[in-house]
Design a protein around this motif. Structure first.
Motif, short mmCIF file in Angstrom:
data_model
loop_
_atom_site.label_atom_id
_atom_site.label_comp_id
_atom_site.label_asym_id
_atom_site.label_seq_id
_atom_site.Cartn_x
_atom_site.Cartn_y
_atom_site.Cartn_z
N HIS A 69 53.32 42.42 -2.49
CA HIS A 69 53.57 42.14 -3.91
C HIS A 69 52.55 42.88 -4.77
O HIS A 69 51.55 42.28 -5.21
N PRO A 70 52.72 44.17 -5.04
CA PRO A 70 51.75 44.92 -5.85
C PRO A 70 51.91 44.65 -7.35
O PRO A 70 52.64 45.35 -8.05
N THR A 71 51.26 43.61 -7.85
CA THR A 71 51.35 43.24 -9.26
C THR A 71 49.97 43.06 -9.85
O THR A 71 49.00 42.76 -9.14
N ALA A 72 49.87 43.21 -11.17
CA ALA A 72 48.59 43.05 -11.85
C ALA A 72 48.10 41.61 -11.78
O ALA A 72 46.90 41.36 -11.75
N GLY A 73 49.03 40.66 -11.75
CA GLY A 73 48.64 39.26 -11.67
C GLY A 73 48.05 38.89 -10.32
O GLY A 73 47.38 37.87 -10.19
N SER A 74 48.32 39.69 -9.32
CA SER A 74 47.73 39.56 -7.99
C SER A 74 47.73 38.13 -7.49
O SER A 74 48.77 37.49 -7.42
N PHE A 75 46.54 37.60 -7.17
CA PHE A 75 46.44 36.27 -6.56
C PHE A 75 46.99 35.17 -7.44
O PHE A 75 47.38 34.11 -6.96
N GLY A 76 47.05 35.40 -8.77
CA GLY A 76 47.65 34.42 -9.66
C GLY A 76 49.14 34.30 -9.43
O GLY A 76 49.69 33.19 -9.34
N THR A 77 49.81 35.45 -9.33
CA THR A 77 51.24 35.41 -9.07
C THR A 77 51.54 34.97 -7.64
O THR A 77 52.57 34.33 -7.38
N TYR A 78 50.63 35.27 -6.69
CA TYR A 78 50.84 34.81 -5.32
C TYR A 78 50.76 33.29 -5.24
O TYR A 78 51.55 32.64 -4.53
N ALA A 79 49.81 32.70 -5.97
CA ALA A 79 49.68 31.24 -5.98
C ALA A 79 50.91 30.61 -6.62
O ALA A 79 51.42 29.58 -6.16
N GLU A 80 51.42 31.24 -7.68
CA GLU A 80 52.63 30.73 -8.34
C GLU A 80 53.83 30.85 -7.42
O GLU A 80 54.68 29.95 -7.36
N LEU A 81 53.91 31.94 -6.67
CA LEU A 81 55.06 32.20 -5.82
C LEU A 81 55.06 31.34 -4.56
O LEU A 81 56.09 30.80 -4.16
N TYR A 82 53.87 31.17 -3.94
CA TYR A 82 53.81 30.50 -2.64
C TYR A 82 53.29 29.06 -2.70
O TYR A 82 53.43 28.31 -1.73
N LEU A 83 52.68 28.66 -3.83
CA LEU A 83 52.23 27.27 -3.97
C LEU A 83 53.09 26.59 -5.04
O LEU A 83 54.09 25.96 -4.72
N ASN A 84 52.70 26.72 -6.30
CA ASN A 84 53.48 26.13 -7.39
C ASN A 84 53.00 26.71 -8.71
O ASN A 84 51.94 27.35 -8.77
N PRO A 85 53.75 26.52 -9.80
CA PRO A 85 53.34 27.09 -11.10
C PRO A 85 51.98 26.59 -11.57
O PRO A 85 51.24 27.35 -12.20
N TRP A 86 51.65 25.32 -11.29
CA TRP A 86 50.33 24.81 -11.69
C TRP A 86 49.22 25.63 -11.06
O TRP A 86 48.25 26.00 -11.72
N ALA A 87 49.34 25.93 -9.76
CA ALA A 87 48.32 26.71 -9.06
C ALA A 87 48.19 28.10 -9.67
O ALA A 87 47.08 28.62 -9.85
N GLY A 88 49.33 28.74 -9.99
CA GLY A 88 49.28 30.05 -10.61
C GLY A 88 48.63 30.02 -11.98
O GLY A 88 47.89 30.93 -12.36
N PHE A 89 48.91 28.97 -12.73
CA PHE A 89 48.32 28.78 -14.05
C PHE A 89 46.81 28.60 -13.95
O PHE A 89 46.04 29.29 -14.62
N VAL A 90 46.39 27.71 -13.08
CA VAL A 90 44.96 27.38 -12.95
C VAL A 90 44.16 28.55 -12.39
O VAL A 90 43.07 28.85 -12.89
N ILE A 91 44.68 29.22 -11.37
CA ILE A 91 43.90 30.27 -10.72
C ILE A 91 43.68 31.45 -11.67
O ILE A 91 42.60 32.04 -11.71
N ARG A 92 44.69 31.78 -12.48
CA ARG A 92 44.53 32.92 -13.38
C ARG A 92 43.60 32.60 -14.54
O ARG A 92 42.73 33.42 -14.89
N TYR A 93 43.75 31.41 -15.14
CA TYR A 93 42.85 31.06 -16.23
C TYR A 93 41.42 30.84 -15.73
O TYR A 93 40.46 31.19 -16.41
N THR A 94 41.29 30.25 -14.55
CA THR A 94 39.95 30.05 -14.00
C THR A 94 39.29 31.38 -13.69
O THR A 94 38.09 31.58 -13.95
N TYR A 95 40.07 32.30 -13.13
CA TYR A 95 39.50 33.62 -12.82
C TYR A 95 39.13 34.35 -14.11
O TYR A 95 38.07 34.98 -14.18
N TRP A 96 39.98 34.26 -15.12
CA TRP A 96 39.66 34.90 -16.39
C TRP A 96 38.35 34.33 -16.94
O TRP A 96 37.46 35.08 -17.34
#
Length: 457
Positions: A75-102
């Motif tokens: 999955h070569p995307t700019a969102g990287s691990f944020g989109t992976y968390a959203e795709l393989y865990l849930n939207p909350w995880a994708g939301f939290v991981i990207r904002y926390t990383y930012w």
């Protein structure tokens, strides 16, 4: 959500990073202010046994990067691990991981800026640290507002400076240790000082791991660049192949040279650091202007770290915006394909973080503690996302494959959890929990408010 929908929603970024730029950017991401400045704090915790500390931290980083890279090639995307968390865990995880990383990267950029200001006092001792910090922050925002290939070109040469300097430092240091052209220093400082090789026991080694892990934060940039690389299936493996060797050379070997040449009791400092041990060591080598040259290199390293961090911040905001988790304006691209508004917004937040240096001499320690908390949370979620990823994708179909799965992931996740507990209990690091826990609670509240407002289930 399908892979196709993720790729489509984050379309528009120009794939202009060359393989050489991607490799050097990933390398530069692991060599920032923490190696050059925080090594003094780590020596204070562990003494010569800091070599073990950095080896443990390096193990966690390598396990995380291999896990992340498996997913990045698929999955070569700019969102990287944020989109992976959203795709393989849930939207909350994708939301939290990207904002926390930012948030963590904004803070990390702030302490890189503070570190750069500290380095400048080597030449201008009367100039305020915060003024230099603000100036450097403005420079990296300007670079990131341009096309990605310009960012790649600048970061490539900054990384070249760092790599060349560390190799030269190791060569000069080993020559000093072995007595080539001077009286040999030998290895006595590694074990003959009070307390021997491990003066503060296993506890000291473990506390040194905290600083070691902080030094490796940034290696995950290799996955984020996959969204702007024309051939991620080639560039990512190329960046990985020499990862272990680089970590050994640039950290364990360089720190070994420092500890051998200079008694750790004189290099060790508190959490308020004022000078890099690299500069102190080179001042003893007898090379004309060696210390000043190394200080220039260290300033370059800090600028490189800041440059990479702002890149990461802007791509996380871009991904959040395209996923409708942030204002749409942050997902807009310039004609050059750069998320300029996301860059500028992140830059303003970095400037705010650097202003902390004006109010307290412990700014560097505060900022790095908070940044490390966020990074550990992100790395832990990367491991968890990878577990779920492997349940969907068979190992035989992967172009980049993590060795010893799942043993390395489990070990890395356990070590990260233990480090979080340690930081919460230690008075020098508990600021990370004081800020980090409310941040996670605020994010979770924000997610459910956003979900309610949009009527999503």
């Amino acid at each position: 959500m399908s892979d196709a929908s993720i790729t489509e929603r984050e379309a528009g970024l120009h794939r202009r990073l060359t393989q050489g730029q991607t490799v050097m950017i990933s390398l530069g991401g692991a060599i920032g202010a923490s190696l050059f400045l925080s090594s003094g704090i780590a020596l204070g915790y562990a003494g010569p046994a800091v070599l073990l500390s950095y080896a443990i931290a390096g193990f966690i980083a390598v396990a995380m990067v291999f896990s992340l890279s498996e997913m990045a090639v698929v999955h070569p995307t700019a969102g990287s691990f944020g989109t992976y968390a959203e795709l393989y865990l849930n939207p909350w995880a994708g939301f939290v991981i990207r904002y926390t990383y930012w948030f963590a990267q904004v803070i990390a950029t702030g302490f890189e800026a503070v570190a750069a200001g500290i380095y400048m006092t080597y030449w201008f001792p009367e100039a305020p640290v915060w003024l230099w910090s603000l100036g450097f922050a403005a420079i990296v925002v300007t670079v990131n507002a341009q096309a990605v290939n310009h960012f790649g070109r600048v970061e490539y040469w900054l990384a070249v400076i760092k790599v060349s300097a560390i190799v030269l430092f190791v060569v000069l240091g080993l020559a000093h240790v072995l007595g080539l052209g001077s009286k040999p220093t030998g290895l006595g400082n590694l074990y003959q000082l009070p307390g021997g090789f491990m003066p503060h026991g296993l506890h000291g080694v473990w506390m040194g791991v905290i600083l070691g892990l902080l030094s490796f934060v940034g290696v995950e940039v290799v996955a984020v660049t996959s969204g702007e690389s024309p051939n991620p299936e080639k560039t990512i493996p190329a960046a990985l192949r020499s990862m272990a060797a680089r970590l050994f050379l640039f950290y364990v070997l360089a720190l070994g040279v420092i500890a051998a040449i200079f008694p750790w009791t004189q290099l060790a400092g508190s959490v308020a650091v004022t000078e890099s041990p690299f500069v102190k060591v080179l001042a003893l080598t007898g090379v004309p202007a060696a210390a000043g040259i190394m200080n220039f290199v260290i300033v370059s390293a800090a600028l490189s770290g800041m440059n990479t961090n702002v890149y990461l911040c802007s791509r996380m905001l871009f991904s959040l915006s395209r996923g409708e988790y942030a204002p749409k304006v942050l997902g807009q691209l310039s004609k050059a394909g750069a998320p300029v508004i996301a860059v500028v917004f992140s830059g303003v937040c970095v400037l705010a973080a650097t202003l902390l240096a004006k109010f307290t001499p412990r700014a560097y320690a505060y900022l790095q503690g908070v940044a490390l908390f966020g990074a550990i949370i992100v790395w832990a979620l990367i491991f968890v996302s990878h577990f779920r990823f492997r349940r969907v994708h068979a190992a035989s179909e992967l172009k980049v494959r993590m060795p010893l799965f799942p043993a390395l992931q489990i070990a890395g996740l356990a070590l990260l959890a233990a480090l979080l507990v340690t930081m919460g209990l230690d008075p020098d690091w508990n600021v990370s929990w004081i800020v980090g826990i409310p941040w996670l609670c605020l994010l979770t509240l924000g997610y459910f408010v956003w979900k309610w407002a949009r009527g999503r289930t």
